[in-house]
Scaffold this active site. Sequence first.
Site, PDB file in Angstrom:
ATOM      1  N   LYS A 143      -6.391 -10.239   4.786  1.00  0.00           N
ATOM      2  CA  LYS A 143      -6.207 -11.780   4.925  1.00  0.00           C
ATOM      3  C   LYS A 143      -5.099 -12.395   3.616  1.00  0.00           C
ATOM      4  O   LYS A 143      -4.242 -13.352   3.926  1.00  0.00           O
ATOM      5  CB  LYS A 143      -7.388 -12.607   4.565  1.00  0.00           C
ATOM      6  CG  LYS A 143      -7.408 -14.107   4.685  1.00  0.00           C
ATOM      7  CD  LYS A 143      -8.713 -14.785   4.575  1.00  0.00           C
ATOM      8  CE  LYS A 143      -8.669 -16.251   4.494  1.00  0.00           C
ATOM      9  NZ  LYS A 143      -9.942 -16.703   4.377  1.00  0.00           N
ATOM     10  N   LYS A 162      -1.688  -2.088  -3.057  1.00  0.00           N
ATOM     11  CA  LYS A 162      -2.242  -3.125  -2.243  1.00  0.00           C
ATOM     12  C   LYS A 162      -1.473  -4.425  -2.927  1.00  0.00           C
ATOM     13  O   LYS A 162      -1.408  -4.601  -3.882  1.00  0.00           O
ATOM     14  CB  LYS A 162      -3.685  -3.352  -2.689  1.00  0.00           C
ATOM     15  CG  LYS A 162      -4.461  -4.371  -2.046  1.00  0.00           C
ATOM     16  CD  LYS A 162      -6.071  -4.339  -2.273  1.00  0.00           C
ATOM     17  CE  LYS A 162      -6.835  -5.256  -1.749  1.00  0.00           C
ATOM     18  NZ  LYS A 162      -8.284  -5.301  -1.957  1.00  0.00           N
ATOM     19  N   GLU A 211      -6.326   4.642  -5.739  1.00  0.00           N
ATOM     20  CA  GLU A 211      -6.309   5.782  -5.226  1.00  0.00           C
ATOM     21  C   GLU A 211      -6.255   5.847  -3.541  1.00  0.00           C
ATOM     22  O   GLU A 211      -6.653   5.013  -3.147  1.00  0.00           O
ATOM     23  CB  GLU A 211      -7.840   6.265  -5.487  1.00  0.00           C
ATOM     24  CG  GLU A 211      -8.183   7.913  -5.305  1.00  0.00           C
ATOM     25  CD  GLU A 211      -9.531   8.081  -5.316  1.00  0.00           C
ATOM     26  OE1 GLU A 211      -9.772   9.481  -5.098  1.00  0.00           O
ATOM     27  OE2 GLU A 211     -10.199   7.634  -5.908  1.00  0.00           O
ATOM     28  N   TYR A 212      -5.422   6.901  -3.187  1.00  0.00           N
ATOM     29  CA  TYR A 212      -5.476   7.156  -1.939  1.00  0.00           C
ATOM     30  C   TYR A 212      -6.460   7.684  -1.157  1.00  0.00           C
ATOM     31  O   TYR A 212      -6.828   8.814  -1.572  1.00  0.00           O
ATOM     32  CB  TYR A 212      -3.848   7.704  -1.383  1.00  0.00           C
ATOM     33  CG  TYR A 212      -3.547   8.064   0.008  1.00  0.00           C
ATOM     34  CD1 TYR A 212      -3.937   6.980   0.762  1.00  0.00           C
ATOM     35  CD2 TYR A 212      -3.100   9.353   0.163  1.00  0.00           C
ATOM     36  CE1 TYR A 212      -3.466   7.448   2.391  1.00  0.00           C
ATOM     37  CE2 TYR A 212      -2.873   9.778   1.477  1.00  0.00           C
ATOM     38  CZ  TYR A 212      -2.961   8.471   2.546  1.00  0.00           C
ATOM     39  OH  TYR A 212      -2.774   8.785   3.948  1.00  0.00           O
ATOM     40  N   ALA A 213      -6.939   7.307  -0.253  1.00  0.00           N
ATOM     41  CA  ALA A 213      -8.100   7.957   0.662  1.00  0.00           C
ATOM     42  C   ALA A 213      -7.557   8.420   2.086  1.00  0.00           C
ATOM     43  O   ALA A 213      -7.125   7.330   2.944  1.00  0.00           O
ATOM     44  CB  ALA A 213      -9.464   6.879   0.623  1.00  0.00           C
ATOM     45  N   ASP A 256     -21.448  -6.392  -1.416  1.00  0.00           N
ATOM     46  CA  ASP A 256     -20.571  -6.403   0.036  1.00  0.00           C
ATOM     47  C   ASP A 256     -20.567  -4.979   0.389  1.00  0.00           C
ATOM     48  O   ASP A 256     -19.385  -4.562   0.828  1.00  0.00           O
ATOM     49  CB  ASP A 256     -19.295  -7.254  -0.378  1.00  0.00           C
ATOM     50  CG  ASP A 256     -18.848  -7.558   0.871  1.00  0.00           C
ATOM     51  OD1 ASP A 256     -19.532  -7.478   2.077  1.00  0.00           O
ATOM     52  OD2 ASP A 256     -17.517  -7.528   1.127  1.00  0.00           O
ATOM     53  N   ASN A 261     -15.726  -1.524   3.805  1.00  0.00           N
ATOM     54  CA  ASN A 261     -15.496  -1.350   2.422  1.00  0.00           C
ATOM     55  C   ASN A 261     -15.610   0.470   2.037  1.00  0.00           C
ATOM     56  O   ASN A 261     -15.738   0.404   0.641  1.00  0.00           O
ATOM     57  CB  ASN A 261     -16.027  -2.392   1.572  1.00  0.00           C
ATOM     58  CG  ASN A 261     -15.767  -3.677   1.657  1.00  0.00           C
ATOM     59  OD1 ASN A 261     -14.465  -3.875   1.979  1.00  0.00           O
ATOM     60  ND2 ASN A 261     -16.436  -4.808   1.400  1.00  0.00           N
ATOM     61  N   ASP A 274     -13.310  -2.027  -2.592  1.00  0.00           N
ATOM     62  CA  ASP A 274     -13.044  -3.539  -2.571  1.00  0.00           C
ATOM     63  C   ASP A 274     -14.269  -4.108  -3.404  1.00  0.00           C
ATOM     64  O   ASP A 274     -15.334  -4.322  -2.799  1.00  0.00           O
ATOM     65  CB  ASP A 274     -13.375  -3.811  -0.943  1.00  0.00           C
ATOM     66  CG  ASP A 274     -12.902  -5.276  -0.909  1.00  0.00           C
ATOM     67  OD1 ASP A 274     -12.906  -6.191  -1.850  1.00  0.00           O
ATOM     68  OD2 ASP A 274     -12.733  -5.781   0.388  1.00  0.00           O
TER      69      ASP A 274
END
Length: 403
Positions: A143, A162, A211-213, A256, A261, A274
Amino acid sequence: MDRSKENCISGPVKATAPVGGPKRVLVTQQFPCQNPLPVNSGQAQRVLCPSNSSQRIPLQAQKLVSSHKPVQNQKQKQLQATSVPHPVSRPLNNTQKSKQPLPSAPENNPEEELASKQKNEESKKRQWALEDFEIGRPLGKGKFGNVYLAREKQSKFILALKVLFKAQLEKAGVEHQLRREVEIQSHLRHPNILRLYGYFHDATRVYLILEYAPLGTVYRELQKLSKFDEQRTATYITELANALSYCHSKRVIHRDIKPENLLLGSAGELKIADFGWSVHAPSSRRTTLCGTLDYLPPEMIEGRMHDEKVDLWSLGVLCYEFLVGKPPFEANTYQETYKRISRVEFTFPDFVTEGARDLISRLLKHNPSQRPMLREVLEHPWITANSSKPSNCQNKESASKQS
């Protein structure tokens, strides 16, 4: 909503002169770039040096003085008019190309050394810029911005960047969530929690270095397979319970937990991401309505106080959705979903085994105090029989001591 706290150091720092030796004077600021700043001829260079050895001054700033006393008087006046906003460290040698400090003086002040290290870390965070990264393909859209695959140019380190737009954050009034996410996630260190390496911003955007997942979200995997088998579900619940145990030991409530997430690392390991709705909970009580509707516990939709037990409820909802393919309280309208959650109305399909039913039913209790502890979840017979990951909940105390 609780607002982010801003830390600062106020008040001038006064230098004291030891008897019988050269004067010890603190510099007022750390050099932010690789080369030392030039010193005006009418202003003495302020340095930190040991009381029993000669002063170490960058070569270009050296000059002859006839005595120490006049220089000290001049520096004291300058220090009285200057406020030091951060701890300081020793200046760099002019011939040094790197950002490493000179060999330290005898360690007679550990607090001063610690403050210097903290200041160095803060300075490094502020030095990131978009030009430091090579931007690749988009990984996802949200968003308030997008996430991109990126690579840090110097180290060639692969990461996720991000990008959030300030105008959209301000319009939605969620700046505090971003500050909260940065504050909390940057201090968490656990193999099942996505790392936040740093952040920076420009006039219009905020950038989070994550970190890249590579395997994407659990939500996408669940959509692809419709539902998970017991072994995969129990393994994910084990990893999630281990991570939540670590968070709760740090007084952090996520609030959450949902498939969107949860990310998957290169080896398929689960990683919580998140932390925008997360809170530090020193009082263990929160009354803010937040999170995703299908995962909200009764105490939150009813406006009652809540604690870390909200994450246990979400764990039960998640376990159900993994096995069945949809949340247990899903309905056609929001109002009906609220009613089903408040009454804890749900049913199991025939293919859900008794062991899984028992664990989910224990987690989805209306009364938070009746929900099991995370240790009990990890020791549940259905988990131990199906999970391929060991429990590390017993390391809770040692994890709470980590920075």
